[in-house]
Enzyme design. Structure first.
Site, PDB file in Angstrom:
ATOM      1  N   LYS A 131     105.607  48.520   4.229  1.00 50.86           N
ATOM      2  CA  LYS A 131     104.268  48.191   4.643  1.00 50.86           C
ATOM      3  C   LYS A 131     103.703  49.202   5.633  1.00 50.86           C
ATOM      4  CE  LYS A 131     105.514  43.282   4.782  1.00 50.86           C
ATOM      5  NZ  LYS A 131     105.757  42.159   5.711  1.00 50.86           N
ATOM      6  N   GLY A 132     104.592  49.956   6.239  1.00 45.46           N
ATOM      7  CA  GLY A 132     104.192  50.787   7.382  1.00 45.46           C
ATOM      8  C   GLY A 132     103.045  51.746   7.129  1.00 45.46           C
TER       9      GLY A 132
ATOM     10  N   ASP B  60     112.362  59.253   9.915  1.00 47.32           N
ATOM     11  CA  ASP B  60     113.312  59.089  11.016  1.00 47.32           C
ATOM     12  C   ASP B  60     114.620  59.770  10.583  1.00 47.32           C
ATOM     13  OD1 ASP B  60     115.000  58.031  12.959  1.00 47.32           O
ATOM     14  OD2 ASP B  60     114.089  56.070  12.967  1.00 47.32           O
TER      15      ASP B  60
ATOM     16  N   VAL C 138     107.723  53.218  18.761  1.00 43.02           N
ATOM     17  CA  VAL C 138     106.276  53.220  18.572  1.00 43.02           C
ATOM     18  C   VAL C 138     105.827  52.103  17.627  1.00 43.02           C
ATOM     19  CG1 VAL C 138     105.803  55.629  19.134  1.00 43.02           C
ATOM     20  CG2 VAL C 138     106.568  55.059  16.822  1.00 43.02           C
TER      21      VAL C 138
ATOM     22  N   ARG D 274     101.254  45.748  13.835  1.00 41.54           N
ATOM     23  CA  ARG D 274     100.830  46.691  12.793  1.00 41.54           C
ATOM     24  C   ARG D 274      99.325  46.952  12.847  1.00 41.54           C
ATOM     25  NH1 ARG D 274     105.048  47.559   9.041  1.00 41.54           N
ATOM     26  NH2 ARG D 274     106.347  45.767   8.584  1.00 41.54           N
TER      27      ARG D 274
ATOM     28  N   LYS E 130     110.033  62.020  13.555  1.00 39.75           N
ATOM     29  CA  LYS E 130     111.028  62.059  14.638  1.00 39.75           C
ATOM     30  C   LYS E 130     112.092  63.076  14.224  1.00 39.75           C
ATOM     31  CE  LYS E 130     110.781  57.403  16.621  1.00 39.75           C
ATOM     32  NZ  LYS E 130     111.515  56.122  16.834  1.00 39.75           N
TER      33      LYS E 130
HETATM   34  C1  PRP Z   1     110.350  52.517   8.079  1.00 40.27           C
HETATM   35  C2  PRP Z   1     109.346  53.583   7.636  1.00 40.27           C
HETATM   36  C3  PRP Z   1     110.122  54.384   6.639  1.00 40.27           C
HETATM   37  C4  PRP Z   1     111.545  54.315   7.164  1.00 40.27           C
HETATM   38  C5  PRP Z   1     111.861  55.580   7.897  1.00 40.27           C
HETATM   39  O1  PRP Z   1     110.288  51.472   7.165  1.00 40.27           O
HETATM   40  O2  PRP Z   1     108.187  53.034   7.083  1.00 40.27           O
HETATM   41  O3  PRP Z   1     110.040  53.842   5.336  1.00 40.27           O
HETATM   42  O4  PRP Z   1     111.617  53.193   8.041  1.00 40.27           O
HETATM   43  O5  PRP Z   1     113.189  55.610   8.302  1.00 40.27           O
HETATM   44  P1  PRP Z   1     114.275  56.604   7.672  1.00 40.27           P
HETATM   45  O6  PRP Z   1     113.707  58.003   7.702  1.00 40.27           O
HETATM   46  O7  PRP Z   1     115.448  56.456   8.625  1.00 40.27           O
HETATM   47  O8  PRP Z   1     114.602  56.141   6.289  1.00 40.27           O
HETATM   48  P2  PRP Z   1     110.771  49.985   7.458  1.00 40.27           P
HETATM   49  O9  PRP Z   1     112.074  49.746   6.779  1.00 40.27           O
HETATM   50  O10 PRP Z   1     110.715  49.719   8.947  1.00 40.27           O
HETATM   51  O11 PRP Z   1     109.698  49.102   6.671  1.00 40.27           O
HETATM   52  P3  PRP Z   1     108.129  48.897   6.887  1.00 40.27           P
HETATM   53  O12 PRP Z   1     107.452  50.176   6.429  1.00 40.27           O
HETATM   54  O13 PRP Z   1     107.792  47.735   5.991  1.00 40.27           O
HETATM   55  O14 PRP Z   1     107.860  48.619   8.345  1.00 40.27           O
END
Ligand code: PRP
Length: 180
Positions: A42-43, A102, A152, A164, A130
């Site tokens: 969803k991010g 990340d 963040v 969000r 990051k």
């Molecule tokens: C977050 C973000 C990326 C992922 C990045 O998603 O949206 O998809 O983590 O991390 P990585 O580089 O270590 O893989 P999250 O699982 O928090 O889901 P969301 O987007 O629904 O918040």
């Protein structure tokens, strides 16, 4: 500013400007190929909707939801697909729109997946990077902001599904996530 944030890291104005620039860059690159622009839920939702409104080229929109379980330090983890796209990407240019990179686990897996499905190219656009946290060999093709390893939220990013809808990117107060 929201009381759970210790400071605003990226203002609405900076977001608007950088997102516009990202769309210009992608628009120039894919002016003639009708790329499939894939938002990773969803991010990326707010970034995605602002980004596509600045794209002045024909595009096909689609969405995917994945779980990043298995990311982080578990290098043997697998990407879990919660919702797949509906578009056949064979022979198409794919632009992945993601809120944050990340460890790189999610994007490394998604890029491999689209190439496996026969995409002609895969271009990765991220709002936040990051760099210091990378564990997988993957970099965005276009990133809007490099950030440190801070917690963040806002502009699509959450903590326990909250925050969000904040219109800026803020740094969450340590006490908010440490009390849980
Ligand atoms: C977050 C973000 C990326 C992922 C990045 O998603 O949206 O998809 O983590 O991390 P990585 O580089 O270590 O893989 P999250 O699982 O928090 O889901 P969301 O987007 O629904 O918040």
């Amino acid at each position: 500013m929201h009381q759970d944030c210790e400071r605003v890291l990226i203002t609405e104005e900076s977001l608007r400007e950088q997102v516009r620039r990202a769309a210009l860059a992608v628009g120039e690159r894919y002016a003639a190929s009708n790329p499939v622009v894939v938002g990773i839920l969803k991010g990326s939702i707010i970034f995605y909707s602002d980004f596509i409104r600045h794209l002045e080229i024909p595009v096909t929109l689609d969405f995917m939801a994945v779980s990043s379980y298995g990311g982080g330090s578990v290098s043997s983890g697998k990407l879990r697909m919660k919702k797949d796209i509906e578009t056949d990407v064979k022979g198409r240019d794919v632009v992945i729109v993601e809120d944050i990179i990340d460890s790189g686990f999610t994007l490394a897996n998604l890029k491999a997946l689209f190439l496996e499905r026969g995409a002609r190219s895969v271009y990765i656009v991220t709002l936040l990077n990051k760099r210091g946290r990378r564990e997988y060999d993957i970099e965005p093709d276009y990133n809007c902001f490099d950030i440190e390893n801070e917690f963040v939220v806002g502009y699509g990013l959450d903590y326990n599904e909250k925050y969000r809808n904040l219109p800026y990117v803020g740094v969450l107060k340590r006490e908010v996530y440490e009390k849980n």
